[in-house]
Scaffold this active site. Structure first.
Site, PDB file in Angstrom:
ATOM      1  N   HIS A 201       7.240  17.468  48.144  1.00  0.00           N
ATOM      2  CA  HIS A 201       7.956  17.181  46.885  1.00  0.00           C
ATOM      3  C   HIS A 201       8.395  15.714  46.807  1.00  0.00           C
ATOM      4  CE1 HIS A 201       9.438  21.659  46.741  1.00  0.00           C
ATOM      5  NE2 HIS A 201       8.398  21.509  45.949  1.00  0.00           N
TER       6      HIS A 201
ATOM      7  N   ASN B  40      -3.368  17.290  38.556  1.00  0.00           N
ATOM      8  CA  ASN B  40      -2.715  18.050  39.620  1.00  0.00           C
ATOM      9  C   ASN B  40      -3.503  19.345  39.809  1.00  0.00           C
ATOM     10  OD1 ASN B  40      -1.064  19.497  41.292  1.00  0.00           O
ATOM     11  ND2 ASN B  40       0.772  19.304  40.038  1.00  0.00           N
TER      12      ASN B  40
ATOM     13  N   GLU C 263       7.294  14.860  37.682  1.00  0.00           N
ATOM     14  CA  GLU C 263       6.365  14.350  38.701  1.00  0.00           C
ATOM     15  C   GLU C 263       5.164  13.646  38.076  1.00  0.00           C
ATOM     16  OE1 GLU C 263       6.354  17.420  42.250  1.00  0.00           O
ATOM     17  OE2 GLU C 263       7.115  18.362  40.430  1.00  0.00           O
TER      18      GLU C 263
ATOM     19  N   ARG D 197      -2.509  14.009  42.191  1.00  0.00           N
ATOM     20  CA  ARG D 197      -1.478  14.489  43.109  1.00  0.00           C
ATOM     21  C   ARG D 197      -2.191  15.070  44.341  1.00  0.00           C
ATOM     22  NH1 ARG D 197       1.480  20.103  43.463  1.00  0.00           N
ATOM     23  NH2 ARG D 197       2.819  19.581  45.209  1.00  0.00           N
TER      24      ARG D 197
END
Ligand code: ADP
Length: 396
Positions: A181, A7, A382, A92
């Protein structure tokens, strides 16, 4: 099988290496304060392995050297003995535009499409793209997947994602609601169904992701049908420093009073939300502390936030034609009984029979057994969801 989740933020890099079979985290870490200059400078490094945390400063000049350091750290710490052990990388990616509604194997075409979407997420996508390129180079032969924040919301119907603007602007520039999100909303809605022992295909869920960034999602039968963030992550609820929704004419009103576009951009992104309303802090913990001391500025900020959350949950219940569950997640949603109370106490009309004792005792379920709608706290994860997406894509 090992899967690496990456990420990349504008000045940070977070990673987790999973054993994909057991879903355990073998090692994880964060690089914070990465300079964008390429010149060597120090950044904060935190590595966690087997419950042991190492914090130090390390010298990396940019994301490329941070990734080099990360791969070396995996080896030095014994999490891998060879880079080829990494079966897949899940990246991500903030913005997938309209083109990407699912986890996507990254190839040359995808890279050039992501470059186009960088225009839609100027702060994040260029860094994300650069990190993908570096990892493709450093891990040849490893499959790399993009997991988009926007993908889960691609199931929104046209009436939810279109603005009341000329349709031509949507066709020409892609101006519409995208939502963000998505990975978190997907994860917590699936987890909520699991906790209830119900099939998600029969549930109407509102998920509230409340952190520095905040968004709410209407998840009907497992699909996002509306969400509060929009064309950018500015729309919707007031956040730590972002304004959330307001009348766009205010921009022109302020310009008429001598504010430049740059000044307004800074106000609505960096000086608004909890910070702007309270004048105290963007951090909800500081707002809570001040509220408990009776500070009217903090109380005002909290009331505005709770009001917007209440309005959004009510709207989504109406939009879905019913409501089974409300889920709280994110730093504030998971940790602030005060905010959850300020919201849930006001939703009796929807069939929420709130139990503040459970709320204060940090129970998962926040409602009484006879409550028609179940409210609950589900910590988001996540990275785990990204790993699961990459694993599912890898196994076809
Ligand atoms: P991000 O959107 O950057 O991922 P987080 O989900 O970590 O943010 O949430 C950060 C917010 O959560 C901050 O406002 C912080 O004050 C709040 N928060 C974290 N822990 C607590 C807590 N124990 N009590 C109240 N608020 C908390």
């Amino acid at each position: 099988m090992k899967i690496l989740v990456v990420n990349a933020g504008s000045s940070s890099l977070k990673f987790q290496l999973f054993d994909a079979r057991t879903e355990t985290v073998l090692i994880k870490g964060t690089y914070d304060g990465i300079a964008l200059t390429g010149a060597e400078s120090s950044c904060e490094r935190k590595i966690v392995m087997a419950d042991k945390t190492d914090r130090d400063t390390c010298t990396v000049g940019d994301h490329e050297s941070a990734i080099g350091d990360m791969l070396e750290t995996l080896r030095i710490k014994g999490a891998i003995s060879d880079r080829a052990e990494i079966a897949a990388v899940g990246h991500r990616v903030v913005h997938g535009g309209e083109r990407y509604s699912a986890t996507t194997l990254i190839d040359g075409t995808v890279m050039s499409e992501l470059g186009k979407n960088a225009l839609l997420a100027p702060l994040h996508n260029p860094v994300g793209i650069a990190c993908i390129e570096i990892l493709i180079h450093d891990l040849p032969g490893t499959r790399q997947y993009a997991i988009f924040d926007t993908a889960f919301h691609q199931t929104m119907p046209e009436e939810a994602y279109l603005y009341g603007l000329p349709y031509a602007l949507y066709k020409q520039f892609g101006i519409r609601k995208y939502g963000f999100h998505g990975t978190s909303h997907k994860y917590v809605s699936l987890k909520a169904a699991e906790i209830l022992g119900r099939n998600i295909a029969e549930l109407k869920i509102v998920t509230c992701h409340l952190g520095n960034g905040q968004s709410i999602c209407a998840v009907k039968h497992g699909r996002s049908v509306d969400t509060s963030m929009g064309f950018t992550p500015l729309e919707g609820l007031p956040m730590g420093t972002r304004s959330g929704s307001f009348d766009p004419e205010i921009v022109f009103f302020l310009m008429g009073h001598g504010y430049t576009a740059a000044a307004i951009k800074s106000i609505i992104n960096k000086e608004s939300g909890l910070l702007g309303l309270s004048g105290i802090s963007s951090d909800h913990r500081a707002i809570e502390e001040a509220m408990h001391a009776g500070d009217p500025n903090a109380i005002r900020a909290e009331k505005v936030l709770a009001n917007r959350i209440i309005c959004t949950i009510g709207a989504y219940a109406a939009e879905m034609g019913g409501l089974d569950t409300v889920v709280f997640t994110g730093g504030i949603g998971e940790n602030s009984p005060t905010l959850r109370r300020d919201v849930l106490e006001n939703l009796g009309l929807l069939g929420i029979n709130f139990d503040d004792e459970k709320n204060r005792s940090r129970a998962t379920i926040l409602t009484r057994p006879d409550s028609r709608v179940v409210a609950m706290v589900v910590p988001t994860n996540e990275e785990l969801q990204i790993m699961r997406e990459a694993r599912a894509a890898l196994s076809g």
